[in-house]
Design an enzyme around this catalytic site. Structure first.
Site, PDB file in Angstrom:
ATOM      1  N   ARG A  37      10.808  -1.115  -7.319  1.00 47.59           N
ATOM      2  CA  ARG A  37       9.622  -0.414  -6.809  1.00 47.59           C
ATOM      3  C   ARG A  37       9.532   0.978  -7.416  1.00 47.59           C
ATOM      4  NH1 ARG A  37       9.686  -2.408  -0.429  1.00 47.59           N
ATOM      5  NH2 ARG A  37       9.832  -4.629  -0.978  1.00 47.59           N
ATOM      6  N   ARG A  57      16.230   4.745  -0.376  1.00 47.59           N
ATOM      7  CA  ARG A  57      15.001   4.442  -1.119  1.00 47.59           C
ATOM      8  C   ARG A  57      15.289   4.487  -2.618  1.00 47.59           C
ATOM      9  NH1 ARG A  57       9.962   4.316   0.962  1.00 47.59           N
ATOM     10  NH2 ARG A  57      10.729   5.322   2.840  1.00 47.59           N
ATOM     11  N   ARG A  89      20.515  -1.179   2.171  1.00 50.86           N
ATOM     12  CA  ARG A  89      20.470  -0.507   3.474  1.00 50.86           C
ATOM     13  C   ARG A  89      21.480  -1.116   4.443  1.00 50.86           C
ATOM     14  NH1 ARG A  89      14.026   0.944   4.566  1.00 50.86           N
ATOM     15  NH2 ARG A  89      13.815   2.238   2.683  1.00 50.86           N
TER      16      ARG A  89
END
Length: 426
Positions: A261, A276, A390
RNA sequence: GGAGAGGUGGCUGAGUGGUCGAAAGCACCGGUCUUGAAAACCGGCGACGGUUUACCCCGUCCCAGGGUUCGAAUCCCUGCCUCUCCGCCA
């Protein structure tokens, strides 16, 4: 994509529903286009019908040895007119399709009102956040000399990447193995291994295009491919342009893939650590179901993701996303948020959505109801089960000891060669 | 990378310019027969859209997009994909 019939016949209700998301549908513009389309389509088709009639007559006249000149003269006058009408219709339909492809899904009735993530509503909570008799570290500090290397990744590539090594790399792999085994062994999913590069049709099918191209990494050159932002894209598109039998359903698939991403628009958010990243891995659950089963399937699929957290002993809460925070393609989404002692907060670790027929319509994914003749759209669902990076962070932070070592959750130990603790000084 | 062949309905597969949306077979659905099933026989059976209460009717679709033609599954161009042989390669 929404049902075009619904857009035509119940534009007001559609507009009201979309307004809950904060999406403003230009009703008048749409109604005007629709009126034009109708008129243009009728005249075009009339011209086509006339052309077809005359052409058939020419064929017959020729076969009978009659003079075809008068017929030719008549039909030649049609040509320009028809060409004009066809291209106008084509253009108009293209514009309407572009418009339709940019309209988000209708929300389910039980999605709560709200603008952003602050308005999401907690549904359940599982587990007690542990109380530490020392100041818990976050995963960045814990990983500093133990196998999380952000500086090296930045040199190799850039920011928002990580190099994992040793026991932490293995723990990361162990998590993937554990999740795949759980979902295939106990939850009835079929393990899939899919391409990590996809074409634009697939991205349109799931709803990532045309609106969210800036979130994707796209290849330069002759291949018009993009790196997958989630396994949802290749796995859901397995059923694109196909008609399934009733006994093919439900299709339950699980895939472990990397996800890429660009994180455009999130500069400055979660810049520390692994929360992230531009590249992360995820075990993704996808279900293709009969429409009447999607509501129930959404609950069980979410439950499958929850089971991972429970078996890992990680405290979490389940929230239902409010109208404003629900994704473009989704009717209704549950997020699972895991407790992170290092942040003293619950953070998203899974997102489970029911898309209804929204993706299916874009993909032309259908099935045959045994009692009805016409193919009907399937319903699609997916959820993270779970995001690996995560989850690694959550395990590190929740299972840390005062000396910086990390206990290995019991269910992972078989995947760690029996190790019960890592990053131990001794 | 080079040479060749091909992409037709849920599947197999015929069809090279004129009622072709497309033969045939399989699968599927209905019926006859049967105690039941099978077999056999009869009939039905593509998708999408427009119009319509409905039936009908009309249009589009034979990988995709362009083109030639009064008319294209059929001819031409471009792209994508599949297969065979050669080369290269993890």
């Amino acid at each position: 994509m929404l049902d075009p019939q619904l857009l035509r016949n119940d534009l007001d209700a559609v507009t009201r529903n979309l307004a809950r998301r904060g999406y403003q549908l230009d009703k008048q513009a749409f109604a005007d286009l629709e009126q034009q389309r109708k008129a243009l389509q009728v005249t075009t088709q009339e011209l086509q019908a006339k052309r077809n009639r005359l052409s058939r007559a020419i064929g017959q006249a020729k076969a009978n040895g009659e003079d075809i000149e008068p017929l030719l003269a008549e039909v030649s006058r049609l040509g320009e007119q028809l060409k004009q009408a066809e291209s106008e219709l084509h253009e108009l339909q293209g514009r309407m399709n572009d418009l339709a492809m940019g309209i988000p899904n209708l929300l389910a009735d039980d999605v709560p009102d709200g603008r952003d993530e602050d308005d999401n509503v907690e549904v359940t909570r599982w587990g007690e956040p542990r109380t530490f008799d020392f100041e818990p570290k976050d995963h960045v500090d814990l990983g500093e000399n133990a196998g999380l290397d952000f500086a090296t990744a930045a040199r190799i590539t850039g920011s928002r990447f990580v190099v994992m090594s040793g026991d932490l790399a293995r723990l990361h792999r162990a998590l993937a193995q554990f999740m795949l085994d759980l979902h295939t062994g106990e939850h009835g999913y079929t393990e899939m291994n899919v391409p990590f590069l996809v074409n634009d049709d697939s991205l349109r099918g799931t709803g990532n295009l045309p609106k969210f191209g800036e979130d994707l990494f796209r290849l330069e050159g002759d291949f018009g491919y993009s790196l997958i932002p989630t396994a949802e894209v290749p796995v859901t598109n397995i059923v694109r342009e196909s008609i399934l039998d009733a006994d093919d359903l439900p299709l339950k698939m699980v895939a472990h893939t990397p996800c890429f991403r660009s994180e455009a628009g999130s500069y400055g958010r979660d810049t520390r650590g692994m929360i992230r990243q531009h590249q992360f891995e995820k075990v993704e659950l996808v279900q293709i179901v009969q429409p009447e089963h999607s509501l129930a399937a959404h609950e069980t699929l979410t439950g499958h993701a929850e089971t991972v957290l429970q078996k890992l002993g990680l405290p979490y809460r389940k929230v239902i996303l409010c109208a404003g925070d629900t994704g473009f393609s989704s009717r209704k989404t549950y997020d699972l948020e895991v407790w992170l002692p290092g942040q003293n907060a619950y953070r998203e670790i899974s997102s489970c959505s029911n898309f209804g027929d929204f993706q299916a319509r874009r993909m032309k994914a259908r099935w045959r109801h045994p009692d009805r003749k016409k193919p009907e759209l399937v319903h699609t669902l997916n959820g993270s089960g779970l995001a690996l990076g995560r989850t690694l962070v959550a395990v590190m932070e929740n299972y840390q000891n005062a000396d910086g070592s990390i206990d290995v959750p019991a269910v992972l130990q078989p995947y760690m060669g029996g190790k019960a603790i890592i990053n131990s000084a001794t």
